[in-house]
Design an enzyme around this catalytic site. Structure first.
Site, mmCIF file in Angstrom:
data_model
loop_
_atom_site.group_PDB
_atom_site.id
_atom_site.type_symbol
_atom_site.label_atom_id
_atom_site.label_comp_id
_atom_site.label_asym_id
_atom_site.label_seq_id
_atom_site.Cartn_x
_atom_site.Cartn_y
_atom_site.Cartn_z
ATOM 1 N N ASP A 172 -0.817 -9.354 -2.618
ATOM 2 C CA ASP A 172 -1.219 -10.637 -3.222
ATOM 3 C C ASP A 172 -0.637 -11.899 -2.561
ATOM 4 O OD1 ASP A 172 -1.736 -8.595 -4.983
ATOM 5 O OD2 ASP A 172 -0.579 -9.425 -6.627
ATOM 6 N N GLN A 231 3.112 -10.815 -1.153
ATOM 7 C CA GLN A 231 3.713 -9.516 -1.426
ATOM 8 C C GLN A 231 3.813 -8.759 -0.098
ATOM 9 O OE1 GLN A 231 4.101 -8.002 -5.181
ATOM 10 N NE2 GLN A 231 4.875 -10.057 -4.759
HETATM 11 C C1 FRU Z 1 -1.905 -7.111 -8.027
HETATM 12 C C2 FRU Z 1 -0.517 -6.574 -8.324
HETATM 13 C C3 FRU Z 1 0.213 -7.458 -9.308
HETATM 14 C C4 FRU Z 1 1.643 -7.130 -9.025
HETATM 15 C C5 FRU Z 1 1.637 -6.948 -7.532
HETATM 16 C C6 FRU Z 1 2.593 -5.892 -7.039
HETATM 17 O O1 FRU Z 1 -2.398 -6.635 -6.821
HETATM 18 O O2 FRU Z 1 -0.599 -5.249 -8.797
HETATM 19 O O3 FRU Z 1 -0.175 -7.230 -10.644
HETATM 20 O O4 FRU Z 1 2.518 -8.145 -9.422
HETATM 21 O O5 FRU Z 1 0.317 -6.587 -7.175
HETATM 22 O O6 FRU Z 1 2.674 -5.884 -5.656
#
Ligand code: FRU
Length: 505
Positions: free
Chosen positions: A43, A59
């Site tokens: 994300d 992420q």
């Molecule tokens: C969405 C998600 C979020 C979470 C993150 C973990 O893709 O699952 O809900 O915070 O990715 O990497």
């Protein structure tokens, strides 16, 4: 934090070498989309336009191309086109509430102090955490009071994570994504004076999980990830990524009215017909007043192929989101991307008879921006063929069709023949295409190796494709019914990065 960073760096030293080196050799790696230097990206997080600089956090797992112990990567840009890698912003703690990952969240301006609100993961649990940044947003200190909310509200919940935080009438408001088992996805509303002490207000809106699958137009899943509430041209939008126990993922949004402590929906819409290929979007309002959105383009190949590639996950191109005349969101890539265009080819207008095909020999490549306006007769369709090999064994087809009634249309992506590799995802994608009386379709297609983003009359469809043939570069158009091509312009797109980048800037 310093201790965490030292430990994390030490772990990084032990990581398999060569992720970034392998990544740049992969023919499927996009060249003008933002990707992490190597390893895993999902994300977009902490999107902000701060002192004239766009900040894109994401992420990130710099240790492997796998979703594990997620860090926050960070990149900056002055123009939303070229990006500079910045130091990794957050690393999971050696202890504490985020020892298993720093999951998604946002950046807010707390009276001049850059502050991150994110989900700390420990075991199967995620709880809200806070970190404050240096004025240049390059180093971050986790708050000793983390987690700032000790437990989710009472109830049988499917999850409790991801954040949307804003200031309203001198108070901070905060949404956390969740789902009530047996009821539906939801966003819990909190309030605070200081971003640390939160008072639970209640669910802002709760969906109805009883409708079966993502094929149902009223489906909203059992959990809402990455909720994003914003106002655009007078309309309130509640965007979220609908998830259902791991099987289906779809970015959706409600239009409606946010007032007091509730959101009263008018209608539910699909944010991107690519479904999980444009997932977990986040948006921000930039200094020019534009709503700019990024999403995560997930992979369509299997774990082994990803591990071999050394990298995975693509950030979408930044999109400007506006409110269309039909009351739905209209999306387009930011105009700044035109800076990457090279070697323009313009065919001029031409008309295609029913059943004909035009090969556009001057327009070929796997790094292209195509802009065309097509006028389609009622009952007809135009098929833009891209990434076609000389023998036609591989081709990807983008189809815009107009129903016999003249006013309804469909945008489709056919990937069945995109790749000779049987292991990659080849499911088609489609969605409704708004048309006006003259049947004109403004179609923009951005091809960047495995990343494909399509915009048609404001609707968006992102996906991934993995052609195997080095000559799968051809472009052409097929007509069913009369198709007037009013303009057809194409450009080769320049690359953003050359060579491997440090995994741990
Ligand atoms: C969405 C998600 C979020 C979470 C993150 C973990 O893709 O699952 O809900 O915070 O990715 O990497």
């Amino acid at each position: 934090m310093t201790h965490d960073l030292t430990q994390a760096r030490a772990r990084h030293e032990d990581a398999p070498k060569g992720l970034a080196e392998r990544a740049v050799l992969d023919p499927h790696r996009p060249r003008f989309h933002f990707t992490a230097p190597g390893g895993w990206l999902n994300d977009p997080n902490g999107l902000a336009h701060w002192d004239g600089v766009y900040h894109l956090f994401y992420q990130y797992n710099p240790l492997a191309a796998a979703h594990h112990r997620i860090h926050w990567g960070h990149a900056t840009s002055r123009d939303l086109v070229s990006w500079t890698d910045e130091p990794v912003a957050l690393v999971p703690g050696s202890e504490g509430p985020d020892r298993d990952g720093c999951w998604s969240g946002v950046l807010v301006d707390d009276a001049g102090t850059p502050t991150l609100v994110y989900s700390g993961r420990h075991g199967e649990r995620e709880l809200p955490c806070v970190a404050t940044g240096s004025p240049d947003l390059r180093s971050w200190r986790k708050d000793p009071a983390n987690p700032v909310i000790a437990a989710p509200p009472e109830g049988d919940l499917t999850a409790f994570r991801d954040h949307c935080v804003w200031r309203e009438n001198g108070t901070w408001r905060h949404l956390v994504g969740s789902g009530i088992r047996g009821v539906g996805g939801t966003a819990f509303l909190y309030e605070s004076e200081d971003l640390r002490d939160w008072r639970y207000v209640g669910p802002l809106l709760t969906g109805d999980a009883s409708s079966g699958t993502a094929a149902d137009l009223d489906w909203t899943g059992t959990m809402w990830e990455c909720v994003d509430l914003f106002r655009i041209d007078g309309a309130d939008i509640l965007a979220f990524s609908a998830w259902d126990e791991g099987t289906t993922h779809y970015p959706l949004y409600w239009t409606g009215r946010y007032e007091g402590d509730t959101f009263t929906p008018d209608a539910l819409h699909r944010l991107d017909y690519g479904q999980r290929y444009f997932y977990a979007p986040q948006s921000t309002r930039d200094a020019r007043g534009r709503r700019v959105m990024f999403g995560w383009l997930q992979e369509g190949r299997d774990k082994d192929a990803i591990a071999a590639a050394g990298w995975c996950g693509v950030m979408s191109l930044p999109r400007v989101v506006t409110l269309g005349a039909d009351g739905q969101l209209a999306q387009a890539p930011v105009p700044e991307l035109a800076r990457l265009r090279r070697d323009a080819v313009r065919t001029g207008a031409f008309t295609m008879a029913d059943g004909t095909h035009v090969g556009l020999d001057d327009v070929s490549g796997d790094q292209l921006d195509i802009e065309t306006t097509l006028r389609i007769a009622p009952g007809g369709s135009a098929r833009l063929v891209v990434r076609e090999s000389a023998d036609g064994s591989e081709r990807t087809v983008i189809e815009v069709s107009r129903a016999a009634d003249g006013i309804t249309g469909t945008l489709s992506l056919h990937r069945e023949t995109s790749s000779l590799d049987p292991s990659v995802d080849s499911e088609p994608r489609y969605g409704e295409l708004p048309l006006t009386g003259d049947g004109a379709v403004d179609l923009r297609v951005l091809i960047d190796h495995s990343a494909l983003e399509i915009f048609a009359n404001g609707r968006a469809l992102a996906a991934r494709i993995y052609p195997t043939r080095p000559d799968a570069l051809g472009v052409g158009i097929r007509a069913a019914g009369i198709v007037a091509v009013e303009r057809f312009d194409a450009w080769r797109m320049a690359a953003l990065f050359d060579g491997p980048r440090p995994l741990w800037p």
